[in-house]
Design a protein around this motif. Sequence first.
Motif, PDB file in Angstrom:
ATOM      1  N   UNK A   1       9.897  49.289  58.986  1.00  0.00           N
ATOM      2  CA  UNK A   1       9.272  48.429  57.983  1.00  0.00           C
ATOM      3  C   UNK A   1       8.091  49.128  57.346  1.00  0.00           C
ATOM      4  N   UNK A   2       8.102  49.266  56.019  1.00  0.00           N
ATOM      5  CA  UNK A   2       7.020  49.954  55.301  1.00  0.00           C
ATOM      6  C   UNK A   2       5.933  48.953  54.908  1.00  0.00           C
ATOM      7  N   UNK A   3       6.336  47.700  54.634  1.00  0.00           N
ATOM      8  CA  UNK A   3       5.353  46.684  54.275  1.00  0.00           C
ATOM      9  C   UNK A   3       5.950  45.645  53.363  1.00  0.00           C
ATOM     10  N   UNK A   4       5.192  44.585  53.097  1.00  0.00           N
ATOM     11  CA  UNK A   4       5.610  43.498  52.210  1.00  0.00           C
ATOM     12  C   UNK A   4       4.619  43.398  51.058  1.00  0.00           C
ATOM     13  N   UNK A   5       5.143  43.288  49.828  1.00  0.00           N
ATOM     14  CA  UNK A   5       4.280  43.221  48.642  1.00  0.00           C
ATOM     15  C   UNK A   5       4.650  41.993  47.809  1.00  0.00           C
ATOM     16  N   UNK A   6       3.673  41.475  47.064  1.00  0.00           N
ATOM     17  CA  UNK A   6       3.937  40.439  46.065  1.00  0.00           C
ATOM     18  C   UNK A   6       4.519  41.121  44.835  1.00  0.00           C
ATOM     19  N   UNK A   7       5.659  40.639  44.378  1.00  0.00           N
ATOM     20  CA  UNK A   7       6.345  41.293  43.254  1.00  0.00           C
ATOM     21  C   UNK A   7       5.487  41.257  41.992  1.00  0.00           C
ATOM     22  N   UNK A   8       4.742  40.175  41.805  1.00  0.00           N
ATOM     23  CA  UNK A   8       3.896  40.057  40.604  1.00  0.00           C
ATOM     24  C   UNK A   8       2.814  41.127  40.555  1.00  0.00           C
ATOM     25  N   UNK A   9       2.471  41.714  41.707  1.00  0.00           N
ATOM     26  CA  UNK A   9       1.388  42.702  41.773  1.00  0.00           C
ATOM     27  C   UNK A   9       1.895  44.145  41.807  1.00  0.00           C
ATOM     28  N   UNK A  10       3.200  44.345  41.582  1.00  0.00           N
ATOM     29  CA  UNK A  10       3.743  45.704  41.659  1.00  0.00           C
ATOM     30  C   UNK A  10       4.638  45.978  40.451  1.00  0.00           C
ATOM     31  N   UNK A  11       5.274  47.145  40.429  1.00  0.00           N
ATOM     32  CA  UNK A  11       6.241  47.455  39.366  1.00  0.00           C
ATOM     33  C   UNK A  11       7.383  48.266  39.954  1.00  0.00           C
ATOM     34  N   UNK A  12       8.409  48.535  39.136  1.00  0.00           N
ATOM     35  CA  UNK A  12       9.618  49.211  39.614  1.00  0.00           C
ATOM     36  C   UNK A  12       9.311  50.600  40.156  1.00  0.00           C
ATOM     37  N   UNK A  13       8.397  51.316  39.518  1.00  0.00           N
ATOM     38  CA  UNK A  13       8.080  52.679  39.964  1.00  0.00           C
ATOM     39  C   UNK A  13       7.467  52.680  41.365  1.00  0.00           C
ATOM     40  N   UNK A  14       6.547  51.742  41.605  1.00  0.00           N
ATOM     41  CA  UNK A  14       5.909  51.670  42.916  1.00  0.00           C
ATOM     42  C   UNK A  14       6.929  51.287  43.996  1.00  0.00           C
ATOM     43  N   UNK A  15       7.793  50.320  43.676  1.00  0.00           N
ATOM     44  CA  UNK A  15       8.824  49.903  44.640  1.00  0.00           C
ATOM     45  C   UNK A  15       9.766  51.064  44.960  1.00  0.00           C
ATOM     46  N   UNK A  16      10.151  51.824  43.929  1.00  0.00           N
ATOM     47  CA  UNK A  16      11.042  52.972  44.145  1.00  0.00           C
ATOM     48  C   UNK A  16      10.383  54.001  45.058  1.00  0.00           C
ATOM     49  N   UNK A  17       9.111  54.256  44.838  1.00  0.00           N
ATOM     50  CA  UNK A  17       8.388  55.225  45.672  1.00  0.00           C
ATOM     51  C   UNK A  17       8.278  54.748  47.117  1.00  0.00           C
ATOM     52  N   UNK A  18       8.007  53.451  47.304  1.00  0.00           N
ATOM     53  CA  UNK A  18       7.942  52.889  48.661  1.00  0.00           C
ATOM     54  C   UNK A  18       9.299  53.007  49.354  1.00  0.00           C
ATOM     55  N   UNK A  19      10.369  52.815  48.587  1.00  0.00           N
ATOM     56  CA  UNK A  19      11.711  52.807  49.166  1.00  0.00           C
ATOM     57  C   UNK A  19      12.156  54.194  49.631  1.00  0.00           C
ATOM     58  N   UNK A  20      11.951  55.210  48.797  1.00  0.00           N
ATOM     59  CA  UNK A  20      12.485  56.540  49.126  1.00  0.00           C
ATOM     60  C   UNK A  20      11.421  57.520  49.610  1.00  0.00           C
ATOM     61  N   UNK A  21      10.140  57.125  49.527  1.00  0.00           N
ATOM     62  CA  UNK A  21       9.078  57.986  50.044  1.00  0.00           C
ATOM     63  C   UNK A  21       8.685  59.113  49.122  1.00  0.00           C
ATOM     64  N   UNK A  22       9.070  59.000  47.849  1.00  0.00           N
ATOM     65  CA  UNK A  22       8.686  60.008  46.844  1.00  0.00           C
ATOM     66  C   UNK A  22       8.824  59.376  45.475  1.00  0.00           C
ATOM     67  N   UNK A  23       8.329  60.076  44.455  1.00  0.00           N
ATOM     68  CA  UNK A  23       8.500  59.567  43.092  1.00  0.00           C
ATOM     69  C   UNK A  23       9.945  59.755  42.650  1.00  0.00           C
ATOM     70  N   UNK A  24      10.466  58.761  41.914  1.00  0.00           N
ATOM     71  CA  UNK A  24      11.845  58.819  41.432  1.00  0.00           C
ATOM     72  C   UNK A  24      11.835  58.916  39.915  1.00  0.00           C
ATOM     73  N   UNK A  25      12.666  59.821  39.389  1.00  0.00           N
ATOM     74  CA  UNK A  25      12.778  59.974  37.940  1.00  0.00           C
ATOM     75  C   UNK A  25      13.925  59.090  37.445  1.00  0.00           C
ATOM     76  N   UNK A  26      13.584  58.041  36.672  1.00  0.00           N
ATOM     77  CA  UNK A  26      14.611  57.108  36.194  1.00  0.00           C
ATOM     78  C   UNK A  26      15.382  57.674  35.004  1.00  0.00           C
TER      79      UNK A  26
END
Length: 512
Positions: free
Chosen positions: A219-244
């Motif tokens: 478990x990496x953590x729980x965030x409020x969706x209203x306080x984040x964005x897709x880029x931050x979620x992607x980075x949390x998920x894979x552990x690095x920056x993702x190029x969309x």
Amino acid sequence: MEYVIEMLNIRKEFPGIVANDNITVQLKKGEIHALLGENGAGKSTLMNVLFGLYQPEQGEIRVNGEKVNITNPNIANDLGIGMVHQHFMLVEPFTVNQNIVLGNEPTKKTGIIDIEKARNEIKEISDRYGLKVDPDAKISDISVGMQQRVEILKTLYRGAEVLIFDEPTAVLTPQEINELMSIMRSLIKEGKSIILITHKLKEIMDVCDRCTVIRKGKGIGTVDVADTDANELASLMVGREVNFKTEKTEAAPGKTVLTVDNLVVRDSRKVELVKGLNLELHAGEIVGIAGVDGNGQSELIEAITGLRKSVSGKIKLNDRDITNKSPRKVTESGVGHIPQDRHRFGLVLDYSIGENMVLQTYYKKPYSKAKVLNYKEIFNKAEKLIAEYDVRTPSVFTKARALSGGNQQKAIIGREVDRSPDLLIAAQPTRGLDVGAIEFIHKKLIEERDKGKAILLISFELDEIMNVSDRIAVMFDGKIVAEVKPEETTEQVLGLLMAGSQVKAGETNVVK
């Protein structure tokens, strides 16, 4: 804070792997809570623990503050927990009605099943949540999106207050996805609570309140969706920056590899779904086919790959006629196929993942000699592909059906791309994959293009079609109705063309 579900410090192990390592998830009443992670991160395993399909080695589960012991799905149902599985649990020859009441049939005093009572209850639930399901239709005759609604109805009929959706949009068209999101919102308004297993960031941003991120079983953590964005979620998920945005140079198309001339194909009901279709594909280019599901795309792919006979017309590969050849003859002529239905056409689920990696080449050297399989070579090859394509599996000996859907998909893609065929047909190649894996697969397709291979991409994800294709062919009612260049069009224009709208060339930049 009142939680309807609490999963505290859950640990689940399988031989050779820790699927869930001390994970905590807490679901509030009336919220849509996303469970985000890469393929094989342990999302489905965690929810299977909640639903009673697996027993955890450690941790505890609480429902409405009370500690519970969920040893099987019947107990989960009794506690008001329902699960809509990624691969539907439906009996195809049965009607919608029969599937919904199966195992929970209402009976009259005589012991006979009260069909009328069941039908009325199902209709009432269907109308209340806007599901619009025909209770008398056979499962085999309805769309995938409608089958999913039947699964939702099944859980609601059993009194579910908490619904778990496991990758619910993996097999849906964009329109069906929008309809499902509306259904989820209506469920929340009625007081239900939802856990959404997904790795589609857009869906999380659209409908979810909070999101718990899992990476490689932790478990990496729980965030409020209203306080984040897709880029931050992607980075949390894979552990690095993702190029969309897929990086690629301009295509340099060469010789004609595939020619489809006036092709006519019927479906299994003898209905003509490909109606005199014409298409050309050149070496060194990716042509994307955009279209609403059911406009003949599946039948076109099956005709090219030898899985379905065409009625008339010609299919040529490198100027050689391959019309109505057997699948093996088509494969050997230089065609690779990533099928849209991975279970039906892509894998033998009860074979090991190692064996599945050589399904197209097992009868050739070095994998076979004098019709005897050389398993040392087979598993050596499989281990290389598993490492290269990051297929998360305990070992090469693990049965294919034990892998997550995304890892099954990566195995198929590795097998097909590794052969470097002249024509690679990629049908829904990233279905069920997370953003990191999608980025990797798109790079692989572009690498093949840059080696001079021809790629035919069929996808219902318009952003994928726009991002990866060099040329887009729009398919409607069994024909290619327009060709557009991605840099000269928009998703809105593609949507109009896909719906059969007659739009002026000046407005769409249609390539004549």
